[in-house]
Design a protein around this motif. Sequence first.
Motif, PDB file in Angstrom:
ATOM      1  N   MET A 194       0.848  -1.206   0.000  1.00 19.64           N
ATOM      2  CA  MET A 194       0.000   0.000   0.000  1.00 19.64           C
ATOM      3  C   MET A 194       0.881   1.253   0.000  1.00 19.64           C
ATOM      4  O   MET A 194       1.858   1.340   0.726  1.00 19.64           O
ATOM      5  N   MET A 211      -0.046   7.069   2.810  1.00 12.79           N
ATOM      6  CA  MET A 211      -1.240   7.911   2.833  1.00 12.79           C
ATOM      7  C   MET A 211      -0.877   9.328   3.229  1.00 12.79           C
ATOM      8  O   MET A 211       0.040   9.545   4.012  1.00 12.79           O
ATOM      9  N   ARG A 212      -1.643  10.265   2.737  1.00 21.48           N
ATOM     10  CA  ARG A 212      -1.494  11.633   3.211  1.00 21.48           C
ATOM     11  C   ARG A 212      -2.145  11.742   4.582  1.00 21.48           C
ATOM     12  O   ARG A 212      -2.999  10.929   4.943  1.00 21.48           O
ATOM     13  N   SER A 215      -4.455  13.690   5.759  1.00 16.53           N
ATOM     14  CA  SER A 215      -5.911  13.787   5.803  1.00 16.53           C
ATOM     15  C   SER A 215      -6.558  12.431   5.529  1.00 16.53           C
ATOM     16  O   SER A 215      -7.558  12.078   6.146  1.00 16.53           O
ATOM     17  N   GLU A 216      -5.962  11.648   4.640  1.00 22.72           N
ATOM     18  CA  GLU A 216      -6.503  10.315   4.360  1.00 22.72           C
ATOM     19  C   GLU A 216      -6.338   9.406   5.582  1.00 22.72           C
ATOM     20  O   GLU A 216      -7.234   8.652   5.949  1.00 22.72           O
ATOM     21  N   ILE A 258      -6.213  10.289   8.597  1.00 21.57           N
ATOM     22  CA  ILE A 258      -7.123  10.698   9.671  1.00 21.57           C
ATOM     23  C   ILE A 258      -8.528  10.155   9.430  1.00 21.57           C
ATOM     24  O   ILE A 258      -9.205   9.728  10.368  1.00 21.57           O
ATOM     25  N   VAL A 259      -8.968  10.135   8.186  1.00 20.27           N
ATOM     26  CA  VAL A 259     -10.278   9.528   7.879  1.00 20.27           C
ATOM     27  C   VAL A 259     -10.267   8.073   8.322  1.00 20.27           C
ATOM     28  O   VAL A 259     -11.154   7.597   9.041  1.00 20.27           O
ATOM     29  N   ARG A 260      -9.239   7.356   7.890  1.00 26.53           N
ATOM     30  CA  ARG A 260      -9.159   5.924   8.157  1.00 26.53           C
ATOM     31  C   ARG A 260      -9.050   5.630   9.660  1.00 26.53           C
ATOM     32  O   ARG A 260      -9.743   4.750  10.179  1.00 26.53           O
ATOM     33  N   THR A 267     -10.001   7.612  12.178  1.00 26.07           N
ATOM     34  CA  THR A 267     -11.257   7.967  12.843  1.00 26.07           C
ATOM     35  C   THR A 267     -12.270   6.849  12.653  1.00 26.07           C
ATOM     36  O   THR A 267     -12.953   6.439  13.591  1.00 26.07           O
ATOM     37  N   GLN A 268     -12.329   6.334  11.429  1.00 26.36           N
ATOM     38  CA  GLN A 268     -13.285   5.266  11.130  1.00 26.36           C
ATOM     39  C   GLN A 268     -12.967   3.997  11.919  1.00 26.36           C
ATOM     40  O   GLN A 268     -13.847   3.398  12.538  1.00 26.36           O
ATOM     41  N   LEU A 318     -13.805   4.644  15.695  1.00 25.61           N
ATOM     42  CA  LEU A 318     -15.235   4.740  15.994  1.00 25.61           C
ATOM     43  C   LEU A 318     -15.920   3.385  15.858  1.00 25.61           C
ATOM     44  O   LEU A 318     -16.865   3.089  16.577  1.00 25.61           O
ATOM     45  N   GLU A 319     -15.467   2.565  14.924  1.00 29.28           N
ATOM     46  CA  GLU A 319     -16.112   1.272  14.719  1.00 29.28           C
ATOM     47  C   GLU A 319     -15.635   0.209  15.717  1.00 29.28           C
ATOM     48  O   GLU A 319     -16.187  -0.883  15.745  1.00 29.28           O
ATOM     49  N   ILE A 371      -4.735  14.730  17.350  1.00 29.10           N
ATOM     50  CA  ILE A 371      -5.747  15.595  16.721  1.00 29.10           C
ATOM     51  C   ILE A 371      -7.142  14.994  16.930  1.00 29.10           C
ATOM     52  O   ILE A 371      -8.093  15.682  17.312  1.00 29.10           O
ATOM     53  N   ILE A 372      -7.247  13.690  16.688  1.00 25.57           N
ATOM     54  CA  ILE A 372      -8.550  13.023  16.819  1.00 25.57           C
ATOM     55  C   ILE A 372      -9.048  13.127  18.261  1.00 25.57           C
ATOM     56  O   ILE A 372     -10.215  13.437  18.516  1.00 25.57           O
TER      57      ILE A 372
END
Lengths: 271, 271
Positions: A1, A4-5, A7-8, A10-12, A14-15, A18-19, A47-48
């Motif tokens: 893989m 990742m940047r 921002s990417e 952080i999306v991953r 956070t997801q 949360l899950e 940050i999160i």
Amino acid sequence: MSKMRRSERIVRLTQILLEHPHRVLSLTEMAEKLASAKSSLSEDLAIIRDVMEAEGLGTLETQAGAAGGVRYVPGLRADLAEQFVQQVAQRLCSGDRILPGGFLYMSDVLGQTDVLDTAGKMFASRFREAGAEFVVTVETKGIPLAVATAKYLNVPMVIVRRDHKVTEGSSVSVNYVSGSRRIQTMSLSRRSLPERTKVLIIDDFMKAGGTAKALADLMREFQVEVVGVGVFISTIDPLDKMIDNYVSLATLSEMNEATREVAITPGTYFA
Amino acid sequence: MSKMRRSERIVRLTQILLEHPHRVLSLTEMAEKLASAKSSLSEDLAIIRDVMEAEGLGTLETQAGAAGGVRYVPGLRADLAEQFVQQVAQRLCSGDRILPGGFLYMSDVLGQTDVLDTAGKMFASRFREAGAEFVVTVETKGIPLAVATAKYLNVPMVIVRRDHKVTEGSSVSVNYVSGSRRIQTMSLSRRSLPERTKVLIIDDFMKAGGTAKALADLMREFQVEVVGVGVFISTIDPLDKMIDNYVSLATLSEMNEATREVAITPGTYFA
């Protein structure tokens, strides 16, 4: 893989967090998964955590060191919890909801996914230190609340049945006297709970506490410790329940069949 | 509220979206809430959508224009869904689980929050275009699955009871013949479902389909349309069910009480 940047990532992150509430996620594994340095990950997690805390949605607990990990601990800020109970009270405080026999119709409210989700977060937040390894409820109306609570505590959920079922295998049963003075039965599959574990009892409604007490008795048969009892609504009367130290999200403080008046106030959760 | 940095905004947006599947969130409202320009928000959402799609976890649907909004549509990539069913099959394929009478013990698996969550995502993903306004199940073992599915479809959940309850108010009942050839009853509170709505039926197990058919009959009494039927496990035998077009996540393709062999294969979901 490929890398990742931020921002990417952080999306991953956070997801994933949360899950998987209340699960310790290894920093090493996540760094591999996201093809990133642990130091970058630590900055992302800070940050999160800051956003979660600022929004009153819980926090992240991080463990430093080689075996370091991070865990999302769901929470709900007191003012958001109060607001939620006020909204629920508003919906439930309607004379139309009083059923013959002095029951309050609330099945529709207990089927709303938002209500279940927030109630589950509140119970999980209140009992987060209790060490429950299972959430236990008795059929039927408490099941959705138990599902939501178990999700936020990251433990399995166990359903006690009203009678012995062929699909449950060998079971242990107890009898008890319900609020309506009838003798009732509860039955739980032997396979469903290992001995010497800890459970949190969740139910929708508590009047005298007979059902919760019977559940606790049944747990004793399994040599299982009850570390908490959470109910969506408890009645103000009788004041002395058969169970001590229960947590209710709301209190049914008045229900008058003659005047069709219903009053619901914040529960012992806020005491 | 002070302006958020991009990384903070992304945490907050990801959290709001994940916690509100299938809800159209107004860009204008979110821009106000996050004190950000809509153009920045659009860039953030594009990043979030790309990560979700790359990870096979669903997508974001955006509507442009002044009334523009964004909606998180949960999904699960086919290979992840297959992997999930394989894991479930592995757990269930054990001779120990065969109960007297030829029933398969699966209550423990249906109490695992991960299982419920993924099954709910799969049902919500498969029926996302069906237009269901409620998820309906009959007590007891299908309830946790219905809760998880309703959450990912963002619709309320309704529980049909096995008999008429005083806490449900005036109800409609139907009788039906169960798989064990006994006459059984189902009962649903009149208040629970508005007429002329659409529902998705979710249950844990389907053999001949008698229960699902009875649920569909009950829905007809409410003038409610059944837009789909989803079950966790269906049996391969009988091949002809009393209900057409059901979706099962897994198929119980063999269960031999004598040899203690159980075989579970991917369900019609994958057909």
